[in-house]
Write a protein that holds these residues in place. Structure first.
Motif, PDB file in Angstrom:
ATOM      1  N   GLY A  23      49.298  -9.296 -86.159  1.00  0.00           N
ATOM      2  CA  GLY A  23      50.288 -10.373 -86.093  1.00  0.00           C
ATOM      3  C   GLY A  23      51.383 -10.186 -87.124  1.00  0.00           C
ATOM      4  N   ILE A  24      50.997  -9.836 -88.333  1.00  0.00           N
ATOM      5  CA  ILE A  24      51.961  -9.590 -89.408  1.00  0.00           C
ATOM      6  C   ILE A  24      52.879  -8.425 -89.030  1.00  0.00           C
ATOM      7  CG2 ILE A  24      52.177  -8.790 -91.800  1.00  0.00           C
ATOM      8  CD1 ILE A  24      49.520 -10.366 -92.314  1.00  0.00           C
ATOM      9  N   GLU A  25      52.291  -7.371 -88.498  1.00  0.00           N
ATOM     10  CA  GLU A  25      53.089  -6.210 -88.089  1.00  0.00           C
ATOM     11  C   GLU A  25      54.103  -6.598 -87.012  1.00  0.00           C
ATOM     12  OE1 GLU A  25      49.995  -3.496 -86.972  1.00  0.00           O
ATOM     13  OE2 GLU A  25      49.509  -3.016 -89.066  1.00  0.00           O
ATOM     14  N   ARG A  26      53.678  -7.433 -86.052  1.00  0.00           N
ATOM     15  CA  ARG A  26      54.585  -7.858 -84.980  1.00  0.00           C
ATOM     16  C   ARG A  26      55.686  -8.774 -85.518  1.00  0.00           C
ATOM     17  NH1 ARG A  26      57.656  -6.522 -81.135  1.00  0.00           N
ATOM     18  NH2 ARG A  26      57.849  -8.019 -79.443  1.00  0.00           N
ATOM     19  N   ALA A  56      49.082  -6.282 -96.747  1.00  0.00           N
ATOM     20  CA  ALA A  56      49.874  -5.880 -95.573  1.00  0.00           C
ATOM     21  C   ALA A  56      51.143  -6.727 -95.474  1.00  0.00           C
ATOM     22  CB  ALA A  56      49.039  -6.011 -94.299  1.00  0.00           C
ATOM     23  N   ALA A  57      51.002  -8.027 -95.672  1.00  0.00           N
ATOM     24  CA  ALA A  57      52.166  -8.918 -95.604  1.00  0.00           C
ATOM     25  C   ALA A  57      53.178  -8.583 -96.693  1.00  0.00           C
ATOM     26  CB  ALA A  57      51.718 -10.373 -95.708  1.00  0.00           C
ATOM     27  N   SER A  58      52.687  -8.344 -97.895  1.00  0.00           N
ATOM     28  CA  SER A  58      53.569  -7.997 -99.004  1.00  0.00           C
ATOM     29  C   SER A  58      54.324  -6.699 -98.731  1.00  0.00           C
ATOM     30  CB  SER A  58      52.752  -7.883-100.287  1.00  0.00           C
ATOM     31  OG  SER A  58      53.572  -7.518-101.367  1.00  0.00           O
ATOM     32  N   ASN A  59      53.615  -5.707 -98.232  1.00  0.00           N
ATOM     33  CA  ASN A  59      54.245  -4.414 -97.932  1.00  0.00           C
ATOM     34  C   ASN A  59      55.343  -4.532 -96.888  1.00  0.00           C
ATOM     35  OD1 ASN A  59      52.577  -3.131 -99.762  1.00  0.00           O
ATOM     36  ND2 ASN A  59      51.130  -2.421 -98.217  1.00  0.00           N
ATOM     37  N   LEU A  60      55.200  -5.496 -95.965  1.00  0.00           N
ATOM     38  CA  LEU A  60      56.193  -5.672 -94.901  1.00  0.00           C
ATOM     39  C   LEU A  60      57.199  -6.782 -95.208  1.00  0.00           C
ATOM     40  CD1 LEU A  60      53.825  -5.240 -91.827  1.00  0.00           C
ATOM     41  CD2 LEU A  60      55.614  -3.659 -92.594  1.00  0.00           C
ATOM     42  N   GLY A  61      57.051  -7.423 -96.369  1.00  0.00           N
ATOM     43  CA  GLY A  61      57.986  -8.487 -96.753  1.00  0.00           C
ATOM     44  C   GLY A  61      57.814  -9.771 -95.967  1.00  0.00           C
ATOM     45  N   ILE A  62      56.589 -10.050 -95.521  1.00  0.00           N
ATOM     46  CA  ILE A  62      56.305 -11.246 -94.731  1.00  0.00           C
ATOM     47  C   ILE A  62      55.591 -12.266 -95.613  1.00  0.00           C
ATOM     48  CG2 ILE A  62      55.092 -12.158 -92.697  1.00  0.00           C
ATOM     49  CD1 ILE A  62      57.403 -10.155 -92.072  1.00  0.00           C
ATOM     50  N   ARG A  63      56.077 -13.497 -95.614  1.00  0.00           N
ATOM     51  CA  ARG A  63      55.430 -14.579 -96.351  1.00  0.00           C
ATOM     52  C   ARG A  63      54.398 -15.245 -95.448  1.00  0.00           C
ATOM     53  NH1 ARG A  63      59.510 -17.479-100.111  1.00  0.00           N
ATOM     54  NH2 ARG A  63      60.145 -15.720-101.372  1.00  0.00           N
ATOM     55  N   LEU A  64      53.296 -15.651 -96.034  1.00  0.00           N
ATOM     56  CA  LEU A  64      52.219 -16.273 -95.274  1.00  0.00           C
ATOM     57  C   LEU A  64      51.941 -17.693 -95.751  1.00  0.00           C
ATOM     58  CD1 LEU A  64      49.654 -13.317 -95.184  1.00  0.00           C
ATOM     59  CD2 LEU A  64      51.275 -13.980 -93.396  1.00  0.00           C
ATOM     60  N   SER A  65      51.506 -18.519 -94.814  1.00  0.00           N
ATOM     61  CA  SER A  65      50.983 -19.847 -95.108  1.00  0.00           C
ATOM     62  C   SER A  65      49.697 -19.983 -94.293  1.00  0.00           C
ATOM     63  CB  SER A  65      51.998 -20.934 -94.735  1.00  0.00           C
ATOM     64  OG  SER A  65      52.239 -20.926 -93.339  1.00  0.00           O
ATOM     65  N   ALA A  66      48.996 -21.086 -94.447  1.00  0.00           N
ATOM     66  CA  ALA A  66      47.740 -21.284 -93.712  1.00  0.00           C
ATOM     67  C   ALA A  66      47.668 -22.690 -93.153  1.00  0.00           C
ATOM     68  CB  ALA A  66      46.546 -21.032 -94.622  1.00  0.00           C
ATOM     69  N   HIS A  67      46.997 -22.815 -92.009  1.00  0.00           N
ATOM     70  CA  HIS A  67      46.741 -24.114 -91.384  1.00  0.00           C
ATOM     71  C   HIS A  67      45.242 -24.339 -91.381  1.00  0.00           C
ATOM     72  CE1 HIS A  67      46.588 -27.449 -88.636  1.00  0.00           C
ATOM     73  NE2 HIS A  67      47.899 -27.443 -88.486  1.00  0.00           N
ATOM     74  N   GLY A  68      44.800 -25.439 -91.969  1.00  0.00           N
ATOM     75  CA  GLY A  68      43.379 -25.756 -92.063  1.00  0.00           C
ATOM     76  C   GLY A  68      42.785 -26.200 -90.737  1.00  0.00           C
ATOM     77  N   PRO A  69      41.457 -26.319 -90.685  1.00  0.00           N
ATOM     78  CA  PRO A  69      40.763 -26.731 -89.465  1.00  0.00           C
ATOM     79  C   PRO A  69      41.240 -28.085 -88.945  1.00  0.00           C
ATOM     80  CG  PRO A  69      39.197 -25.838 -91.041  1.00  0.00           C
ATOM     81  CD  PRO A  69      40.510 -25.977 -91.761  1.00  0.00           C
ATOM     82  N   TYR A  70      41.223 -28.206 -87.626  1.00  0.00           N
ATOM     83  CA  TYR A  70      41.663 -29.450 -86.977  1.00  0.00           C
ATOM     84  C   TYR A  70      40.742 -30.626 -87.273  1.00  0.00           C
ATOM     85  CZ  TYR A  70      45.119 -27.065 -84.030  1.00  0.00           C
ATOM     86  OH  TYR A  70      46.199 -26.368 -83.565  1.00  0.00           O
ATOM     87  N   TRP A  71      39.474 -30.383 -87.563  1.00  0.00           N
ATOM     88  CA  TRP A  71      38.512 -31.487 -87.682  1.00  0.00           C
ATOM     89  C   TRP A  71      38.456 -32.109 -89.069  1.00  0.00           C
ATOM     90  CZ3 TRP A  71      36.817 -26.706 -85.646  1.00  0.00           C
ATOM     91  CH2 TRP A  71      36.299 -25.822 -86.580  1.00  0.00           C
TER      92      TRP A  71
END
Length: 110
Positions: A23-26, A56-71
Motif C-alpha cells: 500500500g505504501i509503495e502504491r 519503508a514509509a520513511s524511505n519513500l517519503g510517505i507519512r502514516l497515521s492509524a485508525h483504531g478498531p471500530y468496536w
C-alpha cells in the motif's frame, strides 16, 4: 508541515498486494503523501512489522497515521468494555509509534 498531504484510508485497491507495505509503495507511485493504516478489525501488526513498515514509509517519503478498531466504546456502562476500549486505543498508539505515525483516529463511542 509545509504542504497539505493527501492519501488513502488503508491500502489502495490498485496496489499489487493487500499488505501495508505494498500500500505504501502504491501511495508513492500515485504521487500521494500519506496513508492511514487501518486497524479497524483489531491491531494485528507486531512491533517488528511496524518498524519495517515505518522504514519503508520513511524511505519513500510517505507519512502514516492509524485508525483504531471500530468496536471502541468509551461510553459503555460496562466497565470491562471501557477498559478493553482503552487497551485497543493503546495498542493502536503503540503500533503507530513503532511505525512513526503522527496521529491516530478512533470513534470514541457508538
Amino acid at each position: 508541515m509545509d504542504k497539505l498531504l493527501f492519501g488513502t484510508a488503508g491500502v489502495p485497491h490498485s496496489a499489487k498486494g493487500r499488505s501495508t507495505r505494498t500500500g505504501i509503495e502504491r501511495i508513492a507511485e500515485l504521487g500521494l503523501g500519506c496513508m492511514e493504516v487501518e486497524f479497524v478489525r483489531g491491531v494485528k501488526m507486531g512491533m517488528e512489522s511496524a518498524h519495517a513498515v515505518g522504514e519503508a514509509a520513511s524511505n519513500l517519503g510517505i507519512r502514516l497515521s492509524a485508525h483504531g478498531p471500530y468496536w471502541i466504546n468509551l461510553n459503555s456502562k460496562e466497565a470491562p468494555k471501557v477498559a478493553a476500549s482503552r487497551d485497543y486505543i493503546l495498542q493502536t498508539a503503540r503500533a503507530a509509534s513503532a511505525f512513526k505515525g503522527r496521529n491516530i483516529t478512533f470513534h470514541a463511542a457508538f
